[in-house]
Scaffold this motif. Structure first.
Motif, PDB file in Angstrom:
ATOM      1  N   UNK A  87       0.830  -1.208   0.000  1.00 30.42           N
ATOM      2  CA  UNK A  87       0.000   0.000   0.000  1.00 30.42           C
ATOM      3  C   UNK A  87       0.865   1.258   0.000  1.00 30.42           C
ATOM      4  N   UNK A  88       0.435   2.266  -0.768  1.00 29.38           N
ATOM      5  CA  UNK A  88       1.127   3.555  -0.784  1.00 29.38           C
ATOM      6  C   UNK A  88       0.454   4.511   0.190  1.00 29.38           C
ATOM      7  N   UNK A  89       0.954   5.747   0.266  1.00 27.62           N
ATOM      8  CA  UNK A  89       0.437   6.697   1.255  1.00 27.62           C
ATOM      9  C   UNK A  89      -1.028   7.057   0.997  1.00 27.62           C
ATOM     10  N   UNK A  90      -1.405   7.191  -0.272  1.00 21.75           N
ATOM     11  CA  UNK A  90      -2.792   7.504  -0.592  1.00 21.75           C
ATOM     12  C   UNK A  90      -3.738   6.410  -0.147  1.00 21.75           C
ATOM     13  N   UNK A  91      -3.339   5.177  -0.375  1.00 22.50           N
ATOM     14  CA  UNK A  91      -4.162   4.040   0.033  1.00 22.50           C
ATOM     15  C   UNK A  91      -4.224   3.934   1.561  1.00 22.50           C
ATOM     16  N   UNK A  92      -3.094   4.186   2.210  1.00 25.03           N
ATOM     17  CA  UNK A  92      -3.067   4.163   3.682  1.00 25.03           C
ATOM     18  C   UNK A  92      -4.036   5.196   4.253  1.00 25.03           C
ATOM     19  N   UNK A  93      -4.045   6.386   3.621  1.00 28.84           N
ATOM     20  CA  UNK A  93      -4.953   7.440   4.093  1.00 28.84           C
ATOM     21  C   UNK A  93      -6.399   6.989   3.955  1.00 28.84           C
ATOM     22  N   UNK A  94      -6.743   6.419   2.798  1.00 26.08           N
ATOM     23  CA  UNK A  94      -8.108   5.944   2.563  1.00 26.08           C
ATOM     24  C   UNK A  94      -8.503   4.897   3.608  1.00 26.08           C
ATOM     25  N   UNK A  95      -7.632   3.927   3.835  1.00 26.19           N
ATOM     26  CA  UNK A  95      -7.950   2.834   4.758  1.00 26.19           C
ATOM     27  C   UNK A  95      -7.990   3.311   6.210  1.00 26.19           C
ATOM     28  N   UNK A  96      -7.177   4.311   6.542  1.00 36.41           N
ATOM     29  CA  UNK A  96      -7.128   4.804   7.927  1.00 36.41           C
ATOM     30  C   UNK A  96      -8.449   5.418   8.361  1.00 36.41           C
ATOM     31  N   UNK A  97      -9.234   5.889   7.402  1.00 35.97           N
ATOM     32  CA  UNK A  97     -10.516   6.506   7.715  1.00 35.97           C
ATOM     33  C   UNK A  97     -11.636   5.481   7.815  1.00 35.97           C
ATOM     34  N   UNK A  98     -11.318   4.197   7.591  1.00 36.02           N
ATOM     35  CA  UNK A  98     -12.349   3.163   7.544  1.00 36.02           C
ATOM     36  C   UNK A  98     -11.981   1.945   8.388  1.00 36.02           C
ATOM     37  N   UNK A  99     -11.313   2.188   9.496  1.00 34.53           N
ATOM     38  CA  UNK A  99     -10.811   1.086  10.316  1.00 34.53           C
ATOM     39  C   UNK A  99     -11.917   0.178  10.848  1.00 34.53           C
ATOM     40  N   UNK A 100     -13.104   0.713  11.044  1.00 35.78           N
ATOM     41  CA  UNK A 100     -14.204  -0.084  11.587  1.00 35.78           C
ATOM     42  C   UNK A 100     -15.092  -0.691  10.501  1.00 35.78           C
ATOM     43  N   UNK A 101     -14.706  -0.510   9.256  1.00 31.92           N
ATOM     44  CA  UNK A 101     -15.496  -0.997   8.126  1.00 31.92           C
ATOM     45  C   UNK A 101     -15.378  -2.523   8.055  1.00 31.92           C
ATOM     46  N   UNK A 102     -16.507  -3.219   8.216  1.00 30.75           N
ATOM     47  CA  UNK A 102     -16.491  -4.684   8.234  1.00 30.75           C
ATOM     48  C   UNK A 102     -16.257  -5.297   6.860  1.00 30.75           C
ATOM     49  N   UNK A 103     -16.260  -4.479   5.812  1.00 35.67           N
ATOM     50  CA  UNK A 103     -15.981  -5.004   4.475  1.00 35.67           C
ATOM     51  C   UNK A 103     -14.501  -5.249   4.259  1.00 35.67           C
ATOM     52  N   UNK A 104     -13.651  -4.613   5.033  1.00 37.64           N
ATOM     53  CA  UNK A 104     -12.214  -4.652   4.782  1.00 37.64           C
ATOM     54  C   UNK A 104     -11.661  -6.070   4.927  1.00 37.64           C
ATOM     55  N   UNK A 105     -10.861  -6.456   3.920  1.00 34.92           N
ATOM     56  CA  UNK A 105     -10.320  -7.819   3.843  1.00 34.92           C
ATOM     57  C   UNK A 105      -8.834  -7.745   3.473  1.00 34.92           C
ATOM     58  N   UNK A 106      -7.985  -7.397   4.423  1.00 31.78           N
ATOM     59  CA  UNK A 106      -6.549  -7.302   4.141  1.00 31.78           C
ATOM     60  C   UNK A 106      -5.943  -8.678   3.888  1.00 31.78           C
ATOM     61  N   UNK A 107      -5.043  -8.752   2.917  1.00 32.17           N
ATOM     62  CA  UNK A 107      -4.406 -10.014   2.551  1.00 32.17           C
ATOM     63  C   UNK A 107      -2.894  -9.859   2.596  1.00 32.17           C
ATOM     64  N   UNK A 108      -2.208 -10.912   2.961  1.00 38.35           N
ATOM     65  CA  UNK A 108      -0.749 -10.872   3.014  1.00 38.35           C
ATOM     66  C   UNK A 108      -0.117 -11.115   1.648  1.00 38.35           C
ATOM     67  N   UNK A 109      -0.876 -11.710   0.725  1.00 34.99           N
ATOM     68  CA  UNK A 109      -0.383 -11.898  -0.647  1.00 34.99           C
ATOM     69  C   UNK A 109      -1.565 -11.809  -1.593  1.00 34.99           C
ATOM     70  N   UNK A 110      -1.291 -11.899  -2.889  1.00 32.10           N
ATOM     71  CA  UNK A 110      -2.339 -11.685  -3.894  1.00 32.10           C
ATOM     72  C   UNK A 110      -3.135 -12.939  -4.220  1.00 32.10           C
TER      73      UNK A 110
END
Length: 274
Positions: free
Chosen positions: A122-145
């Motif tokens: 993730x780049x800084x722009x993506x980090x900013x987007x995700x930081x505002x949605x920490x409680x979003x239950x849709x988020x599905x972080x993956x360690x690989x593709x």
């Protein structure tokens, strides 16, 4: 004649604090109670839109993901939905890999809406987007593709530098199976490349809702270039004063800015209900 009124959210109905002014909420809710046929059309998800549109009437069906879905926010019922065909999704996957772009992939996985990405890229722009949605239950972080493209995919968002995203944008824009937008994030330096099925547009969703509600006319409000298709299919279209010049040139008229309750003030002055 029945009129459908449609507004964009960010930069149009929302102020610079990503909220709707109390005056706008009061005016719109009162008119909806009196019978105004009103909705918003946004690039946001329903989850994100529901947060920023808090207080707005829940009786209205809403258009989200730039037209990929029309749904009832109170019940979650889908009135219209669009996904990529498997071969369309496979082509995008191949190009994203070839251009070394790490996307946010929006899909339904095992019946649940998910937003997937690879955490180590993730780049800084993506980090900013995700930081505002920490409680979003849709988020599905993956360690690989490995599982990045699982499920029924309906939307890709790529955040980065314009020079990084421009080649992919130009390539996909030539393919009639896709609709792409590339624009700078509001109030931020990074650019967003959004990739959708060809029919996932605000204009197509508005046409669908117009049919469902049996409306004769459409009046729309917007601020950005992705609102141009919506303006083109509207009988009247109004750009807020903070809109980009390209949209202003296509507008019926210019109204007050998003900070000045431009949409609500126009509705209060012009909507006449029986």
């Amino acid at each position: 004649m029945k009129t459908l009124y449609v507004t964009d959210l960010d930069g149009t109905l929302l102020n610079t604090h990503d909220t709707i002014n109390p005056y706008s909420i009061e005016i719109i809710n009162r008119l909806v109670e009196q019978g105004m046929l009103f909705t918003y059309a946004t690039a946001r998800s329903q989850v994100s839109a529901a947060v920023v549109a808090k207080g707005l009437s829940a009786k209205i069906p809403v258009i989200v993901y730039n037209g990929a879905f029309i749904l009832n926010p109170a019940t979650g019922e889908m009135l219209s939905e669009l996904y990529f065909e498997p071969e369309e999704a496979e082509k995008v996957k191949g190009l994203l890999t070839a251009y070394n772009i790490n996307p946010l992939v929006y899909s339904y996985v095992d019946g649940a809406e998910k937003v997937s990405w690879v955490t180590g890229r993730v780049n800084e722009g993506c980090k900013h987007y995700l930081s505002k949605r920490k409680e979003d239950r849709r988020l599905r972080p993956l360690t690989d593709s490995g599982g990045l493209y699982d499920g029924k995919v309906f939307y890709y968002t790529c955040i980065g530098e314009r020079e990084e995203l421009q080649p992919l944008y130009k390539l996909l824009k030539q393919d009639s199976r896709y609709r792409c937008t590339l624009q700078q994030e509001l109030y931020r330096p990074e650019y967003w490349l959004e990739i959708m099925p060809a029919k996932a547009t605000k204009a197509e969703a508005i046409r669908r809702l117009k049919e469902l509600w049996q409306c004769d006319r459409v009046v729309s409000f917007g601020d950005a270039v992705n609102d141009l298709p919506m303006f083109e299919i509207s009988d009247e279209c109004y750009a807020v004063s903070n809109a980009v010049e390209e949209l202003k040139a296509a507008a019926t008229c210019i109204i007050g800015s998003n900070e000045e309750d431009g949409v609500a003030r126009w509705l209060a002055e012009n909507v006449r209900l029986l």
